[in-house]
Design a protein around this motif. Structure first.
Motif, PDB file in Angstrom:
ATOM      1  N   ILE A 173     -11.769   4.453  -2.303  1.00 46.22           N
ATOM      2  CA  ILE A 173     -12.735   4.587  -0.961  1.00 46.22           C
ATOM      3  C   ILE A 173     -13.724   5.553  -1.331  1.00 46.22           C
ATOM      4  O   ILE A 173     -15.129   5.085  -1.012  1.00 46.22           O
ATOM      5  CB  ILE A 173     -12.076   5.075   0.322  1.00 46.22           C
ATOM      6  N   PRO A 212      -1.314   7.919  -2.183  1.00 46.39           N
ATOM      7  CA  PRO A 212      -2.433   8.128  -1.382  1.00 46.39           C
ATOM      8  C   PRO A 212      -3.801   8.653  -1.974  1.00 46.39           C
ATOM      9  O   PRO A 212      -4.804   8.178  -1.788  1.00 46.39           O
ATOM     10  CB  PRO A 212      -1.947   9.180  -0.561  1.00 46.39           C
ATOM     11  N   VAL A 221       1.237   3.001  -3.407  1.00 45.04           N
ATOM     12  CA  VAL A 221       0.207   3.175  -4.085  1.00 45.04           C
ATOM     13  C   VAL A 221      -0.099   4.785  -3.559  1.00 45.04           C
ATOM     14  O   VAL A 221      -0.165   4.965  -2.337  1.00 45.04           O
ATOM     15  CB  VAL A 221      -1.199   2.405  -3.663  1.00 45.04           C
ATOM     16  N   GLN A 275      -5.783   5.621  -3.018  1.00 42.20           N
ATOM     17  CA  GLN A 275      -6.260   4.954  -2.060  1.00 42.20           C
ATOM     18  C   GLN A 275      -7.644   5.899  -1.746  1.00 42.20           C
ATOM     19  O   GLN A 275      -8.810   5.297  -1.501  1.00 42.20           O
ATOM     20  CB  GLN A 275      -5.534   5.018  -0.720  1.00 42.20           C
ATOM     21  N   LYS A 276      -7.720   7.022  -1.687  1.00 41.55           N
ATOM     22  CA  LYS A 276      -8.825   8.068  -1.475  1.00 41.55           C
ATOM     23  C   LYS A 276      -9.841   7.957  -2.367  1.00 41.55           C
ATOM     24  O   LYS A 276     -11.007   7.825  -2.074  1.00 41.55           O
ATOM     25  CB  LYS A 276      -8.371   9.390  -1.365  1.00 41.55           C
ATOM     26  N   LEU A 289       0.823  -1.111  -0.076  1.00 40.43           N
ATOM     27  CA  LEU A 289      -0.088  -0.128   0.049  1.00 40.43           C
ATOM     28  C   LEU A 289       0.904   1.235  -0.021  1.00 40.43           C
ATOM     29  O   LEU A 289       0.270   2.208  -0.400  1.00 40.43           O
ATOM     30  CB  LEU A 289      -0.869  -0.057   1.207  1.00 40.43           C
ATOM     31  N   LYS A 290       2.163   1.235   0.763  1.00 41.66           N
ATOM     32  CA  LYS A 290       2.916   2.517   0.696  1.00 41.66           C
ATOM     33  C   LYS A 290       3.389   2.822  -0.651  1.00 41.66           C
ATOM     34  O   LYS A 290       3.867   3.963  -0.840  1.00 41.66           O
ATOM     35  CB  LYS A 290       4.268   2.053   1.499  1.00 41.66           C
ATOM     36  N   LEU A 348      -7.015  -3.700  -3.568  1.00 45.93           N
ATOM     37  CA  LEU A 348      -5.909  -2.904  -4.737  1.00 45.93           C
ATOM     38  C   LEU A 348      -5.599  -3.743  -5.707  1.00 45.93           C
ATOM     39  O   LEU A 348      -5.365  -3.514  -6.930  1.00 45.93           O
ATOM     40  CB  LEU A 348      -5.329  -1.748  -4.185  1.00 45.93           C
ATOM     41  N   GLU A 374      -5.782  -1.343   6.442  1.00 43.14           N
ATOM     42  CA  GLU A 374      -5.052  -0.944   5.571  1.00 43.14           C
ATOM     43  C   GLU A 374      -4.564  -2.295   4.700  1.00 43.14           C
ATOM     44  O   GLU A 374      -4.096  -2.508   3.410  1.00 43.14           O
ATOM     45  CB  GLU A 374      -3.320  -0.449   6.171  1.00 43.14           C
ATOM     46  N   LEU A 385      -7.494  -2.938   2.566  1.00 41.95           N
ATOM     47  CA  LEU A 385      -7.574  -2.142   1.231  1.00 41.95           C
ATOM     48  C   LEU A 385      -6.302  -2.340   0.199  1.00 41.95           C
ATOM     49  O   LEU A 385      -6.409  -2.235  -0.965  1.00 41.95           O
ATOM     50  CB  LEU A 385      -7.229  -0.525   1.573  1.00 41.95           C
ATOM     51  N   GLU A 386      -5.246  -2.836   0.889  1.00 40.92           N
ATOM     52  CA  GLU A 386      -4.081  -3.294  -0.073  1.00 40.92           C
ATOM     53  C   GLU A 386      -4.336  -4.518  -0.807  1.00 40.92           C
ATOM     54  O   GLU A 386      -4.363  -4.548  -1.961  1.00 40.92           O
ATOM     55  CB  GLU A 386      -2.692  -3.706   0.852  1.00 40.92           C
TER      56      GLU A 386
END
Length: 816
Positions: A100, A93, A91, A96-97, A88-89, A192, A185, A188-189
């Motif tokens: 969501i 931010p 990707v 990610q937003k 996730l780091k 994705l 997290e 979400l990861e």
């Protein structure tokens, strides 16, 4: 964000409410009229409570990457699904937003199941009388995708995606458990990385590459919004199609509005992003060897693929191994040296351009590791389009008459490495090396002298009166390419001039089966069934007199690797297309390590190389070269070299192997479509094989150190020679006793020869004159018939090969 606390009361309440609401919502979706009945709610609660809670999340299929030997240059990609997991780091931010906002605004507020969403879906669906809203959270969607990818049966995939109450209930139950086990997290990861984005892109990494040609960490706001909008319906919102482009823009703009609602961006940022024209790359990630980074790399890629499919490490069956390759997410550094490959391809095309029916095939191997550095041929690596074929009719008259097309200019056949129907090509006198090695192993020194006759008659049996036989006999009678080659030779001069009537009797002394065994140890595989029948039967191999002249089939790769064994002081290494393989976790796999063993004694290998310097115009302090078939090679390459040329009967193929301490290059010029071609394949003339081989080595060696071969020493240079007693016309018992008394290993020839001596007595010996101390000596038995001119002992004594001219169905090579 760390994993949220889940109290017993919170989870219990969630389970109870989910159970009740699930029944109602599902019923509302399927039967709106009965959705409010107590029966539906009761049934939902009871069913939900009995559902399993353990969800096994298997890793989704991952793309595998192949690189050239520098570990950086992309060679090819292979996949069932174009996906590469990223943390996730890595990707952006904003991505990610965006996801969501588009899929689950309350993602950070619920425990996997959104109570508000369930209630909202129930009201909307009940009022509409049909399903207009779902209640799936991002976590539930992740559950659905995970179940599909973890399925082991097609029906399980259907059950994971069908619109039923059972599926919804199962997703809710698993989602609650997943949220208890993983952080937001992590969920979400996972989502994705597993979500489909259309155009063959699975996961955010592949989507970023396909649509924008960049890493997901570098995505801009408008790009992130477009990708987030695609996961709901990738086909409908496909920006690469005329119909999907407007929908993709509208969906992107909708996502931007949702991001304003969640506070992820400001209205001004949304407006600015909407004003940006949507531009996508539409660059599907290449898949497989036909889409290799450079077309001529496809033949190497195919060799790698075939190698992988043979490795049991990657699965018990070919199907399992292919799935591992195409879904295992490996990073594979191959042995292909881009510089060497470029040199080989340019040399090939410089001499025989793509489109010609003759195939100029060049393979390069690194001695001491077996790493295959280049595979080049004047062909395009591609399937010919049957609807619009570019390939010309086959050069084989029988196939051409039937309208069958050849393999030029397009083919995916493994011409250089063998496999399938490709069994190889006759390599002519390059095979004399195996006789030379076998003789050295038997104690014959390089100085071994044989009086090579213009024609040599042997004890090997061939078809009576065949082209390979001495006239009126069933004895094999090879001759040289030129009458001037006759005379006394040692190994240096005989190898340098490629004297057939030296090497056939030398093989006769050693034993043809011993020579075949050396070839096997040095990597010749005998793919052709005719060759295998003799090579795998010792008794038959003993009669394979023409073997030393190269009537057996091989490939450029096998030939280069066989000679590389000698350049490495006798260390044989299995040809290998990889030098590093890492799995998804970054672990190195041992299977990429070189697989080497000492198969030829060091001193034997050095002695063989010393003789092999003669044909290519080189020599050492111990060499006694006299003549060369490719004498210009040393001056052109500019480094210490060794090697051998080879030609078959009628010049149907032409071969050359040249090696330094660092690289071994083998080239074969042949017609893969018709072994009995009437075209003459050349060596030094324009379009000949020699040019492609030495030009490849010359250019590949630029910038590399000139390393000398270590010359041989000791008895393998001169040996201990002993005179052979003259036993002509003596009884067999007397002859045997005298020869054994002189310390020789005595054998009696099973066939009789023409001789003036009485029948049943010794007609002479093979060899005669002098030979090594303790060496084998065969007593020739007289049949009592006076020999014709040039026949009998001291005349043409040559081994042949079983089954036809020069060997099992093969021609008699002229030996160059």
């Amino acid at each position: 964000m760390r994993k949220r606390d889940h109290s017993v009361f919170t989870n219990a309440a969630s389970l109870l409410i989910c159970g009740l609401l699930a029944g109602v919502v599902v019923a509302a979706a399927a039967f709106p009229a009965v959705a409010m009945t107590g029966l539906a709610a009761k049934a939902g609660a009871e069913t939900f409570d009995k559902l399993p809670t353990e969800l096994t999340v298997k890793k989704a299929p991952q793309i595998s990457y192949l690189y050239a030997s520098d570990g950086k240059t992309p060679l090819a990609t292979m996949y069932d699904e174009n996906r590469r997991d990223v943390p996730l780091k890595d990707v952006a931010p904003i991505m990610q937003k965006a996801l969501i906002a588009a899929e689950d605004k309350r993602f950070y507020e619920h425990n996997g199941v959104d109570m508000n969403g369930i209630a909202r879906a129930f009201v909307a669906n009940n009022q509409a009388g049909v399903t207009t809203q779902g209640a799936s959270t991002l976590t539930m969607q992740y559950v659905r995708l995970s179940i599909a990818y973890s399925a082991t049966h097609p029906q399980d995939v259907v059950a994971a995606t069908e619109d039923t109450s059972a599926r919804k209930l199962r997703e809710m139950r698993y989602a609650l458990q997943l949220e208890a086990d993983l952080t937001k997290e992590q969920i979400l990861e996972g989502y994705l990385n597993i979500a489909p984005f259309g155009n063959g892109a699975y996961g955010i990494f592949a989507a970023s590459q396909v649509y924008f040609g960049k890493h997901p960490r570098d995505l801009k706001l408008e790009e992130a919004a477009m990708l987030a909008g695609m996961v709901k319906a990738p086909s409908d919102n496909d920006p690469t199609t005329k119909a999907g482009y407007p929908a993709a823009v509208d969906r992107r703009n909708w996502v931007l509005d949702q991001m304003v609602d969640t506070g992820a961006i400001t209205p001004e940022e949304a407006a600015a992003a909407k004003a940006v024209k949507l531009v996508v790359k539409d660059k599907r990630t290449p898949n497989g060897c036909v889409a290799a980074n450079k077309n001529d790399w496809g033949f190497f890629c195919d060799y790698f693929y075939r190698w992988w499919m043979q490795q049991e490490t990657f699965g018990a069956t070919p199907y399992d191994r292919e799935r591992r390759l195409k879904s295992g997410g490996y990073s594979i550094v191959t042995t292909l040296d881009a510089k060497v490959q470029s040199a080989a391809k340019k040399a090939v095309e410089r001499n025989v351009k793509t489109g010609k029916k003759e195939a100029m095939m060049v393979a390069v191997v690194e001695p001491g590791t077996g790493r295959v550095r280049a595979l080049a041929v004047n062909r395009n690596y591609k399937l010919d389009d049957p609807e619009h074929p570019k390939n010309k009719l086959s050069s084989n008259p029988a196939k051409r008459a039937k309208g069958i097309r050849g393999t030029y200019p397009n083919t995916t056949n493994p011409l250089l490495t063998g496999g399938g129907d490709i069994t190889g090509y006759q390599a002519g006198s390059t095979f004399k090396m195996f006789t030379l090695v076998a003789a050295l192993e038997a104690g014959y020194p390089l100085a071994t002298t044989i009086d090579a006759k213009p024609v040599y008659r042997s004890n090997y049996i061939v078809e009576y009166n065949s082209p390979a036989a001495c006239p009126g006999t069933n004895r094999y009678c090879p001759k040289n390419a030129s009458a001037s080659m006759a005379g006394r030779h040692n190994m240096w001069s005989a190898f340098g001039k490629s004297v057939n009537t030296y090497f056939v009797p030398l093989q006769e002394r050693v034993g043809a089966d011993k020579v075949v065994e050396v070839a096997k140890r040095m990597g010749i595989t005998f793919r052709a069934s005719n060759d295998a029948r003799f090579a795998n039967n010792q008794q038959a191999a003993r009669q394979w007199g023409a073997f030393t002249l190269g009537v057996s089939q091989t490939t450029p790769l096998e030939l280069a690797n066989a000679y590389a064994t000698l350049a490495a002081d006798g260390k044989y290494c299995e040809p290998i297309p990889v030098q590093q393989i890492r799995d998804q976790e970054g672990n190195k796999l041992d299977i990429a390590n070189p697989r080497c063993e000492q198969r030829i004694k060091t001193e034997v290998a050095r002695a063989a190389v010393d003789a092999a310097r003669c044909p290519v115009g080189d020599r050492s302090a111990t060499s006694r070269c006299a003549g060369a078939t490719a004498g210009n090679v040393r001056g052109i390459v500019g480094k210490p070299v060794a090697g051998k040329s080879g030609t078959t009967d009628g010049d149907k193929t032409a071969s050359l192997v040249v090696m330094t301490k660092q690289l071994a290059v083998a080239g074969i010029l042949a017609d893969p479509d018709w072994a009995d071609t009437t075209q003459r394949m050349g060596h030094n003339e324009p379009g000949g094989v020699n040019h492609a081989v030495y030009q490849t080595l010359r250019d590949a060696m630029k910038g590399k150190e000139a390393i000398e071969f270590t010359p041989p020493s000791g008895k393998l240079v001169n040996g201990e020679q002993r005179s052979i007693p003259d036993v002509t016309c003596q009884s067999i018992d007397t002859a045997r006793s005298r020869l054994r008394g002189a310390g020789f290993d005595v054998d009696i020839s099973p066939t009789r020869v023409n001789s003036r001596c009485p029948a049943g007595t010794a007609a002479g010996t093979s060899p005669d004159g002098r030979t090594i101390k303790g060496g084998p000596v065969t007593i020739l038995v007289s049949n009592g018939q006076s020999p014709s001119d040039g026949d009998g002992p001291g005349g043409p004594n040559g081994p042949g090969g079983p089954g036809g001219p020069g060997g099992p169905g093969g021609p008699r090579p002229p030996g160059r």
